[in-house]
Design a protein around this motif. Structure first.
Motif, PDB file in Angstrom:
ATOM      1  N   HIS A 196       0.817  -1.211   0.000  1.00 52.46           N
ATOM      2  CA  HIS A 196       0.000   0.000   0.000  1.00 52.46           C
ATOM      3  C   HIS A 196       0.857   1.269   0.000  1.00 52.46           C
ATOM      4  O   HIS A 196       2.062   1.232   0.272  1.00 52.46           O
ATOM      5  CB  HIS A 196      -0.907   0.015   1.234  1.00 52.46           C
ATOM      6  N   GLY A 197       0.226   2.404  -0.267  1.00 53.14           N
ATOM      7  CA  GLY A 197       0.917   3.689  -0.220  1.00 53.14           C
ATOM      8  C   GLY A 197       1.218   4.123   1.204  1.00 53.14           C
ATOM      9  O   GLY A 197       0.829   3.465   2.180  1.00 53.14           O
ATOM     10  N   GLU A 198       1.926   5.235   1.321  1.00 55.98           N
ATOM     11  CA  GLU A 198       2.284   5.755   2.644  1.00 55.98           C
ATOM     12  C   GLU A 198       1.025   6.000   3.475  1.00 55.98           C
ATOM     13  O   GLU A 198       0.078   6.650   3.029  1.00 55.98           O
ATOM     14  CB  GLU A 198       3.058   7.063   2.499  1.00 55.98           C
ATOM     15  N   SER A 199       1.038   5.490   4.709  1.00 57.37           N
ATOM     16  CA  SER A 199      -0.108   5.647   5.603  1.00 57.37           C
ATOM     17  C   SER A 199       0.237   6.605   6.739  1.00 57.37           C
ATOM     18  O   SER A 199       1.402   6.948   6.958  1.00 57.37           O
ATOM     19  CB  SER A 199      -0.517   4.294   6.179  1.00 57.37           C
TER      20      SER A 199
ATOM     21  N   LEU B 290      -1.680   8.743  -1.301  1.00 56.78           N
ATOM     22  CA  LEU B 290      -2.652   8.768  -2.392  1.00 56.78           C
ATOM     23  C   LEU B 290      -1.965   9.064  -3.721  1.00 56.78           C
ATOM     24  O   LEU B 290      -2.266   8.441  -4.748  1.00 56.78           O
ATOM     25  CB  LEU B 290      -3.728   9.818  -2.106  1.00 56.78           C
ATOM     26  N   ALA B 291      -1.023  10.002  -3.691  1.00 61.52           N
ATOM     27  CA  ALA B 291      -0.282  10.348  -4.912  1.00 61.52           C
ATOM     28  C   ALA B 291       0.581   9.167  -5.361  1.00 61.52           C
ATOM     29  O   ALA B 291       0.681   8.873  -6.566  1.00 61.52           O
ATOM     30  CB  ALA B 291       0.577  11.584  -4.671  1.00 61.52           C
ATOM     31  N   GLN B 292       1.208   8.477  -4.408  1.00 59.54           N
ATOM     32  CA  GLN B 292       2.015   7.304  -4.743  1.00 59.54           C
ATOM     33  C   GLN B 292       1.167   6.242  -5.443  1.00 59.54           C
ATOM     34  O   GLN B 292       1.601   5.621  -6.418  1.00 59.54           O
ATOM     35  CB  GLN B 292       2.624   6.708  -3.471  1.00 59.54           C
ATOM     36  N   ALA B 293      -0.048   6.039  -4.940  1.00 59.97           N
ATOM     37  CA  ALA B 293      -0.920   5.016  -5.500  1.00 59.97           C
ATOM     38  C   ALA B 293      -1.339   5.373  -6.932  1.00 59.97           C
ATOM     39  O   ALA B 293      -1.416   4.490  -7.802  1.00 59.97           O
ATOM     40  CB  ALA B 293      -2.150   4.824  -4.619  1.00 59.97           C
TER      41      ALA B 293
ATOM     42  N   ARG C  91      -7.308  -0.699   0.615  1.00 57.88           N
ATOM     43  CA  ARG C  91      -8.490  -0.399  -0.190  1.00 57.88           C
ATOM     44  C   ARG C  91      -8.353   0.956  -0.887  1.00 57.88           C
ATOM     45  O   ARG C  91      -8.721   1.119  -2.048  1.00 57.88           O
ATOM     46  CB  ARG C  91      -9.743  -0.418   0.696  1.00 57.88           C
ATOM     47  N   SER C  92      -7.814   1.949  -0.168  1.00 55.38           N
ATOM     48  CA  SER C  92      -7.618   3.274  -0.763  1.00 55.38           C
ATOM     49  C   SER C  92      -6.565   3.224  -1.865  1.00 55.38           C
ATOM     50  O   SER C  92      -6.686   3.907  -2.890  1.00 55.38           O
ATOM     51  CB  SER C  92      -7.203   4.283   0.315  1.00 55.38           C
ATOM     52  N   THR C  93      -5.527   2.421  -1.648  1.00 58.83           N
ATOM     53  CA  THR C  93      -4.499   2.257  -2.683  1.00 58.83           C
ATOM     54  C   THR C  93      -5.114   1.671  -3.949  1.00 58.83           C
ATOM     55  O   THR C  93      -4.862   2.153  -5.064  1.00 58.83           O
ATOM     56  CB  THR C  93      -3.370   1.344  -2.171  1.00 58.83           C
ATOM     57  N   LEU C  94      -5.944   0.648  -3.794  1.00 61.06           N
ATOM     58  CA  LEU C  94      -6.617   0.039  -4.938  1.00 61.06           C
ATOM     59  C   LEU C  94      -7.492   1.062  -5.669  1.00 61.06           C
ATOM     60  O   LEU C  94      -7.497   1.116  -6.910  1.00 61.06           O
ATOM     61  CB  LEU C  94      -7.476  -1.134  -4.473  1.00 61.06           C
ATOM     62  N   CYS C  95      -8.213   1.863  -4.921  1.00 61.43           N
ATOM     63  CA  CYS C  95      -9.108   2.852  -5.521  1.00 61.43           C
ATOM     64  C   CYS C  95      -8.328   3.822  -6.415  1.00 61.43           C
ATOM     65  O   CYS C  95      -8.763   4.146  -7.530  1.00 61.43           O
ATOM     66  CB  CYS C  95      -9.854   3.610  -4.421  1.00 61.43           C
ATOM     67  N   GLN C  96      -7.168   4.273  -5.940  1.00 59.94           N
ATOM     68  CA  GLN C  96      -6.361   5.196  -6.735  1.00 59.94           C
ATOM     69  C   GLN C  96      -5.731   4.499  -7.938  1.00 59.94           C
ATOM     70  O   GLN C  96      -5.643   5.073  -9.026  1.00 59.94           O
ATOM     71  CB  GLN C  96      -5.264   5.811  -5.854  1.00 59.94           C
ATOM     72  N   ILE C  97      -5.320   3.251  -7.758  1.00 61.21           N
ATOM     73  CA  ILE C  97      -4.764   2.487  -8.871  1.00 61.21           C
ATOM     74  C   ILE C  97      -5.800   2.318  -9.978  1.00 61.21           C
ATOM     75  O   ILE C  97      -5.493   2.370 -11.171  1.00 61.21           O
ATOM     76  CB  ILE C  97      -4.271   1.112  -8.374  1.00 61.21           C
TER      77      ILE C  97
END
Length: 303
Positions: free
Chosen positions: A23-26, A50-53, A88-94
């Motif tokens: 996942h991205g940075e949390s 979010l930007a990383q994702a 889940r947020s990483t997936l959404c951005q991907i």
């Protein structure tokens, strides 16, 4: 002819790639104090995460489409994702990088969640606990009220069995005419354990591995002989940076061109990791019949 086509479509087809992503940075990566007030599964991504994702999504699209090669343009992807907020947020951005026609499915999978460190994590106590883990050993140490890496290994092994059943029974709704890419969005430890289980690495080899960075991914690509390898997509320098030993890297290179059925016969380093010295043949080790005769003479005879 139509019946033959249906039978051909029902035959399992191996995914071209299995990609493991962290996942991205949390907020927890940025400040460990977040774990003292927020349950681990609800820790969100930072704006940087979010930007990383989003950037990772574009990079994943480039990898699976592989427009520079001669691959089929009819590629598809199937996602597995940990149930945690940050994955889940990483997936959404991907997902911003892919059209609906390219995604054939998504499944939330609890068995690839983060290692359980307990409930709310008091900072000083966790610091002392992690210091103890370094002394005890990172793989077998179990966090109080939590899990060890060995516990994560058990549930990831169960997930792998289900994954193979999904492939064998065509549960992923995969058209053999398409190149299938499985993308598993998980956590650092779970991803390393997945690789350990898949490639049959020992505990000692596992403990050499470097954790994935945020939104970093590892590409296991199917070789011509039917084996998956990290060495097809990644360079030897990358494998070294991630902690793979020379023997592990040689194995990855071998897998890139090897036939699946040849693994046990053509992989001597695996035996060498368990035995100090093995003779190459019975002749090198002496006459086995003579050894048994000598042993028999030493056994006292009874009436």
């Amino acid at each position: 002819m139509q019946q033959q086509n249906c039978k051909r479509r029902l035959q399992p087809v191996l995914p071209k790639r299995i990609i493991l992503m962290r996942h991205g940075e949390s907020e927890g990566n940025l400040d460990h104090a977040a774990y003292t007030t927020t349950p681990d599964n609800k820790i969100p991504l930072t704006q940087e995460g979010l930007a990383q994702a989003r950037l990772a999504g574009a990079e994943l699209h480039r990898v699976v489409s592989d427009t520079t090669g001669a691959d089929s343009p009819n590629w598809r992807i199937y996602f597995y994702v940990s149930p945690y907020e940050r994955t889940r947020s990483t997936l959404c951005q991907i997902g911003r990088s892919f059209s609906r026609t390219r995604i054939i499915g998504v499944r939330e999978e609890c068995r690839i969640r983060e290692q359980d460190f307990g409930n709310f994590q008091e900072q000083d106590r966790m610091k002392a606990t992690k210091e103890t883990r370094e002394q005890f050993g990172r793989f077998f140490y179990r966090f109080p009220e939590g899990e060890s890496a060995a516990d994560v290994y058990d549930r990831v092994s169960s997930f792998l069995e289900s994954l193979w059943r999904d492939i064998d029974m065509n549960r992923l709704r995969h058209d053999p005419c398409h190149d299938l890419n499985l993308i598993i969005i998980s956590h650092g430890l779970a991803s390393r354990v997945f690789l350990m289980k898949w490639f049959k690495w020992t505990v000692e080899q596992f403990e050499l591995l470097i954790n994935l960075g945020n939104c970093e991914f590892r590409v296991m690509q199917l070789g011509k002989g039917g084996e998956y390898s990290l060495a097809i997509h990644h360079t030897e320098e990358e494998l070294q940076e991630w902690g793979l030993s020379p023997e592990m890297i040689a194995d990855q290179k071998w897998r890139a061109r090897a036939n699946r059925v040849d693994w046990t016969e053509r992989c001597p380093w695996y035996l060498d990791s368990f035995f100090d010295q093995l003779a190459e043949s019975e002749e090198d080790n002496g006459d086995s019949d003579d050894i048994w005769h000598e042993t028999d003479e030493k056994i006292p005879q009874t009436n």
